[in-house]
Design an enzyme around this catalytic site. Sequence first.
Site, PDB file in Angstrom:
ATOM      1  N   GLU A 153       0.843  -1.208   0.000  1.00  0.00           N
ATOM      2  CA  GLU A 153       0.000   0.000   0.000  1.00  0.00           C
ATOM      3  C   GLU A 153       0.874   1.253   0.000  1.00  0.00           C
ATOM      4  OE1 GLU A 153      -2.436  -1.147   3.347  1.00  0.00           O
ATOM      5  OE2 GLU A 153      -3.237  -2.767   2.126  1.00  0.00           O
ATOM      6  N   GLY A 196      -5.860  -8.467   1.153  1.00  0.00           N
ATOM      7  CA  GLY A 196      -7.199  -7.924   1.381  1.00  0.00           C
ATOM      8  C   GLY A 196      -8.227  -8.398   0.365  1.00  0.00           C
TER       9      GLY A 196
HETATM   10  C1  PEP Z   1      -1.337  -6.929   4.801  1.00  0.00           C
HETATM   11  O1  PEP Z   1      -1.881  -5.845   4.842  1.00  0.00           O
HETATM   12  O2  PEP Z   1      -0.105  -6.979   4.949  1.00  0.00           O
HETATM   13  C2  PEP Z   1      -2.150  -8.118   4.562  1.00  0.00           C
HETATM   14  C3  PEP Z   1      -1.549  -9.237   4.325  1.00  0.00           C
HETATM   15  O3  PEP Z   1      -3.526  -7.948   4.601  1.00  0.00           O
HETATM   16  P1  PEP Z   1      -4.641  -9.120   4.560  1.00  0.00           P
HETATM   17  O4  PEP Z   1      -4.193 -10.187   5.549  1.00  0.00           O
HETATM   18  O5  PEP Z   1      -5.902  -8.470   4.972  1.00  0.00           O
HETATM   19  O6  PEP Z   1      -4.658  -9.658   3.176  1.00  0.00           O
END
Ligand code: PEP
Length: 252
Positions: A98, A174
Amino acid sequence: MGRRPFIAGNWKLNLGPAEARAVASQLRDALGDPSPVTVAVFPTALSVSAVLQALDGAEVGVGVQEIASQPSGALTGANSAVMARSMGCTYCLVGHSERRQLWGETDEACADKVLAALSAGLLPILCVGETLDQRRAGQLEAVLMRQLEVGLSKLQPDQALSVTLAYEPVWAIGTGETATPEQAQEVHALLRGRLVERFGPGAEEVRIQYGGSVKPANASELLACPDIDGALVGGASLKADSFAAIVQAAQG
Ligand code: PEP
């Protein structure tokens, strides 16, 4: 090898101070006795203080999600590794997808941040991962090796051993879609091979987490893979019971 599993919860921009304190306290109760697993949570910077208080004396580390490459200065909105360390943080994330996508963080910037973290006494988790387009275009290895090599390019071999890597395929973050254990293991072995080539046999000790929609239902099979040493967990870390269940899965 005797790599201690490492389960980390990335709370992203969720859980303000009061909620974060509550989840941290529940986690503390749910984890109970000292375990053979390293556990850490990464609250938003605004909740770090509350979480540090709630976890005081517990065997759960606290980290920040982002640091600047400089310890202080005219950097509006940034976090300082030195300040995070002095508050009581142990870890920081570097190069989460991100940050790369939304803030344009480059591999070169990650290299500076990894060095800044270690210089301040924080242990960085360097996140690497390919997008679906890159995977489909056959660029997986090139992308990951660049992120790895450049991200760690400013370190001496002994410093590299203090870094944790997190392999997080961007298409699995996500989305509810997880890499299969075989897909993840293949990439982890590739990353480990390159770490050893670059930093010597000691790099066998570097922990490589998998991240991308890890939840209690899929954690055991991922964590059973020989080169998967833990997990970086987003959504499922926001509730103490599901995060604790993933920690439990890492205990085998
Ligand atoms: C993350 O944000 O590093 C992540 C792995 O998110 P999620 O487990 O929600 O996929």
